[in-house]
Design an enzyme around this catalytic site. Structure first.
Site, PDB file in Angstrom:
ATOM      1  N   GLY A 234      16.722  40.505 -19.004  1.00 59.05           N
ATOM      2  CA  GLY A 234      17.179  39.480 -19.867  1.00 59.05           C
ATOM      3  C   GLY A 234      18.180  38.544 -19.105  1.00 59.05           C
ATOM      4  O   GLY A 234      18.793  38.842 -18.111  1.00 59.05           O
ATOM      5  N   CYS A 235      18.246  37.375 -19.664  1.00 54.54           N
ATOM      6  CA  CYS A 235      18.951  36.360 -19.055  1.00 54.54           C
ATOM      7  C   CYS A 235      20.351  36.683 -19.140  1.00 54.54           C
ATOM      8  O   CYS A 235      21.183  36.545 -18.053  1.00 54.54           O
ATOM      9  CB  CYS A 235      18.610  34.786 -19.484  1.00 54.54           C
ATOM     10  SG  CYS A 235      18.976  34.726 -21.434  1.00 54.54           S
ATOM     11  N   PHE A 236      21.166  36.873 -20.059  1.00 52.99           N
ATOM     12  CA  PHE A 236      22.352  37.402 -20.399  1.00 52.99           C
ATOM     13  C   PHE A 236      22.745  38.617 -19.386  1.00 52.99           C
ATOM     14  O   PHE A 236      23.787  38.795 -18.874  1.00 52.99           O
ATOM     15  CB  PHE A 236      22.868  37.592 -21.842  1.00 52.99           C
ATOM     16  CG  PHE A 236      22.765  36.082 -22.454  1.00 52.99           C
ATOM     17  CD1 PHE A 236      23.735  35.186 -22.084  1.00 52.99           C
ATOM     18  CD2 PHE A 236      22.216  35.973 -23.703  1.00 52.99           C
ATOM     19  CE1 PHE A 236      23.871  34.013 -22.796  1.00 52.99           C
ATOM     20  CE2 PHE A 236      21.982  34.958 -24.451  1.00 52.99           C
ATOM     21  CZ  PHE A 236      23.095  33.873 -23.952  1.00 52.99           C
TER      22      PHE A 236
END
Lengths: 345, 345, 345, 345
Positions: free
Chosen positions: D148-150
């Site tokens: 995921g991005c985070f």
């Protein structure tokens, strides 16, 4: 091929660097600045951390003559006037991104730019570099005036109907909008975030120095063109120019027939994308790329046509077109190192 | 005085609420919605937490007739056509912010809006409410069509030169720019943040439904006006409209003389601010206020004038002008509850 | 009541003017500037065209002593140190919006602000003006230090749990975000639109001069508080501050019980709005208003609470709170001229 | 090499296309969509006019098995659960950009994602693809869960101090900020321009589904890590994530020594750029690129370290890292087709 960039600390300079550092025919890129010297380039532009180990160099004309094949001037107004004459006797090809060499009429220059014009010898040698309209001359040029951002969008948007005498010559009105990066990296109250964000401002009303540049180029296509109406607006975004162009049609045309004319006119121009009927380009659709996208529509009610041309002001409006011209001047394929997609969204 | 707002959950509705809840002559403000009922208004708009204890009510015509003196319709297209006839026999004064009642010619309405027009009886009773141009009629109105956002800026920008036959009637070109809140609170791909941010889009080219509204109003001032060129652009900001207007002068005028004409024309109009020579308004300079600011400049080179008019689309372009008309219709001072400064920056 | 504003050409100054020019107890507002004198205020701020006919005056201490009842200092760092001593022997009440008088410990001031502190006599007389926490002292103050923007949001967000010893004193971490107007109207590379738009920047890491101000205020509520972690981020918007606050709970609490505690704590504070369970405030929900909105939630997994406090940095974070204090200092209702809704959207 | 993209009409999909269409080892890129079929891709994304003549194809598993070597799933939550099992018996390598395969503990998945988990057989075969931390496993993977991005920003920001047990395991607090494109191309009230512009919003407080992904990865480095505090904020910009990370140091360290640790840790990681002392990265400095830039500073006053990690959420946070993993999985140089400069400004 060794290239140099004078004015590497400006936005035009760093965009040139972004393109040229990935260009297959550029072996070395030497960066010059008059404001910051002997410091790492990545100090000025930390987004180049690890990517650039260049040290900004002081401008040394003799050194440039010896080491550089093509020199890009991404300098503030007035600098080219001093620099270019010093290279006339050398083999260095020069691509000037400033407005100093663009106007052939020195009186016009001095009237609109409010500063002394470059000397005649330089002016005569200079080729105006709107890549799509002037390709054969550009290929032979050794001193090139790279077009302004607004002129690029406006001239590409108008050329087919101007050259084919489809519109009334005195009816042209250009309402241009630009992102804030067009004002450069130097700070000012007008580009202070809190004043510019959530705001539209019109500026230099009837007085923008790009007006004579557009008129000169249109006149070359159709000598009935003398004066156009042209205004510019500052929009709360970083990149992008839209020129919304209005003109009266000489006779009745359909949108379809005009789009066909544009597609023909730009058939050999890989960076001009004529859009489909009922589709108008937005600025984000060329973001970061060298494209100029054009849409248009005839208004039967008024007998006018609305033409919309968009570019990324730092790419096709500055560094991108400069590299396109660099390709042409050096016998490379026009699209070399430049034919990449816009970044979206 | 009890007022009602139908469509309180839209942006026009909540801006009406912001003004009316501080209006000295409004005792109570009752909020209606067809989409959300029996829920606290502050659920929909948490910025009103502690400020509003209103519960959104279902629309009940009989109840409104009994309890409401003035009813604001801040409703989507088509709703007014159904609602207004039901109040014709009542004492409720109606101010309609939608476009449904603005055009006097039902064919024009049906052509541009692509939906059936309101019945003739309603149309005949309706007064068009551009406060500055129609004050005496507005004072007597019981059913009022509040002008559109683009028409307000455009008509105020043009009225003095149109009425005084200073410009060529067929030469008018309006290049309008708007913030995104003009598209309302309903979501769409076109107003999705990632598509709209850092972008300029032109839309409804030659087809915006505000075109006939502008033409109708200008024709009333000068019957030489038939068709205008008019386009709209979406700008990455929330509030604000700028209309950049181009027109050819019938004869030679100075900027100063035209500014004087505008100052005279709007001498009794507290919400129109004619700017000084060489000063053009930006949209942020009217943010949150009911002002329409105007700047202009003659271009001797082309014989045209550029006129710039800016408004806050939710204020003078919608809710603000509606309350201005509410004041006029009820015999209050025009500026009551409305004469506050823009918020800057 | 006659009031003066020194530093009227800054953002804090013009926001003070927006509020005070509509304040029912302010008869006259006199504007001073050291940078621009004898020019119309509306030259600097064209959004005040027609609204203000003030001429900016040079600062003349004797003239102020004679004519002004309350003086607002909206001045850059260091100016108050020179100005305030000159009014100690006068009847002029002073509200200082700069940071110069906020710290009681002169060493702390000199350490964090890197400049000499104001003299002791001034410091002793100064009351720290966080309206909600210090109301009785403020009512009697003649020299008031208006809190900083970040401290206002942070202290209001933390006060209930700090005073009631609900959180571990050494566990406080504040991650603050601010719009760009907090940096003021003076231009800089860091607030240049093209650098700030579409960007998040952290700045002054561990070194923000508001840190000791927060610590001083929290220590006054709970002497176990010594050092907090506090960082600030620049966000591409004009107005608004959000403080996201993390702290460890001394024992187990429900979100509901803490919200009840906050509602009790701020029951007599009209400008603090404690939100409902599962509702967190966004900065736009206080835009242009004097509210501080607070939301919170306990995280059972970590034993921490997340508290979110938002303000408009120019209102509750500067000019709004200054007028709230002005009201308290002069025996007016706290909300006079200040209790208006946020502008939304 | 033929690659396929399922979900080509989303932002992750079109960013994959931007990279893969210039990748030297990708011969053909076939685009699938379940929402739009048999229409030109450039209808959905006009910025690809002239650049793409792809027709969006319906998803046909048998056809994919025959024609595609590597399949990218850029699909909404839940789709991978149905799709991936159908390819288990084939030679198609799969890179899944959704969150469906990232958590090894199916209970965790079902708790945080509120939907049924993929079957065990798929889970067991899946390799978690944080390129920098898991390189050897990724090289052998045939089914890869792209992070995921985070989590990408957070885990890269924390890995060196977590693995080397430099910070207290229970002290980790991550305050993350993201541009709006992270919410995807599907429209919603929360991503409506007028609600998001000039606003900061916190969302999914303590409930973001990326929390267990971060914890799982950190636990793999240091089994003392169980629960972290983690919150996310929506920022008015299109691209970019900043994770501001706070943690307590086990003992005293200098900023310099920690920076050295990071430089060592990432010495073989071309896409992680550890910044110089006193230099913190901003999100714009990685815009459009695959870099993760990290800055940090020790706070002696509190015994904590602040670590800042930034990425472009669509690049290193999605499509860029997916192609980085594609390179690793196919034996290409990690940087192939990916090592280009950020676009600035």
């Amino acid at each position: 091929m060794k290239v140099g960039i004078i004015g590497a600390t400006g936005y035009g300079g760093v965009e040139l660097y972004r393109i040229l550092s990935n260009h297959p025919h550029v072996e070395e890129c030497i960066l010059y600045s008059s404001s910051e010297m002997d410091v790492p380039y990545s100090n000025t532009f930390p987004h180049l951390h690890d990517l650039s180990d260049h040290i900004l160099k002081n401008i040394d004309v003799e050194d440039i003559k010896k080491n550089i094949h093509v020199l890009f001037l991404a300098t503030p107004p007035g600098v080219s006037r001093n620099l270019t004459p010093q290279f006339l006797d050398s083999d260095v090809k020069i691509i000037d991104l400033s407005g100093d060499l663009r106007l052939k009429d020195r009186n016009e220059y001095e009237h609109w730019y409010k500063r002394p014009c470059v000397e005649d010898e330089v002016l005569e040698k200079t080729v105006y570099g709107l890549s799509e309209l002037n390709k054969e001359e550009i290929k032979k040029a050794t001193l090139l005036a790279n077009p302004g951002c607004f002129p690029t969008a406006t001239i590409l948007g108008l050329a087919p109907v101007v050259q084919n005498r489809i519109i009334h010559e005195q009816s042209i009105i250009v309402d241009a909008k630009t992102g804030v990066s067009g004002a450069g990296r130097n700070i000012s109250q007008a580009t202070h975030f809190s004043e510019t964000n959530e705001n539209i401002k019109i500026y230099k009303v009837h007085e923008h120095q790009h007006i004579p540049e557009v008129e000169q180029a249109l006149f070359a296509l159709n000598d009935g063109i003398t004066a156009i109406s042209f205004n510019t607006h500052l929009i709360p975004m970083t990149r992008g120019i839209m020129a919304t162009i209005y003109a009266s049609l000489q006779e009745s045309y359909t949108t379809e027939s005009l789009l066909d004319l544009y597609k023909d006119f730009y058939a050999a121009s890989p960076f001009v994308r004529v859009r489909k009927q009922d589709e108008f380009p937005s600025t984000k659709e060329v973001y970061g790329s060298n494209f100029c996208d054009i849409g248009l529509k005839v208004d039967e009610r008024t007998g006018r046509v609305t033409i919309v041309a968009v570019i990324d002001n730092l790419m096709k409006g500055a560094a991108g077109q400069a590299v396109q011209n660099f390709n042409l001047m050096n016998g490379y394929e026009e699209t070399t190192g430049l034919y990449f997609a816009p970044i979206y969204p």
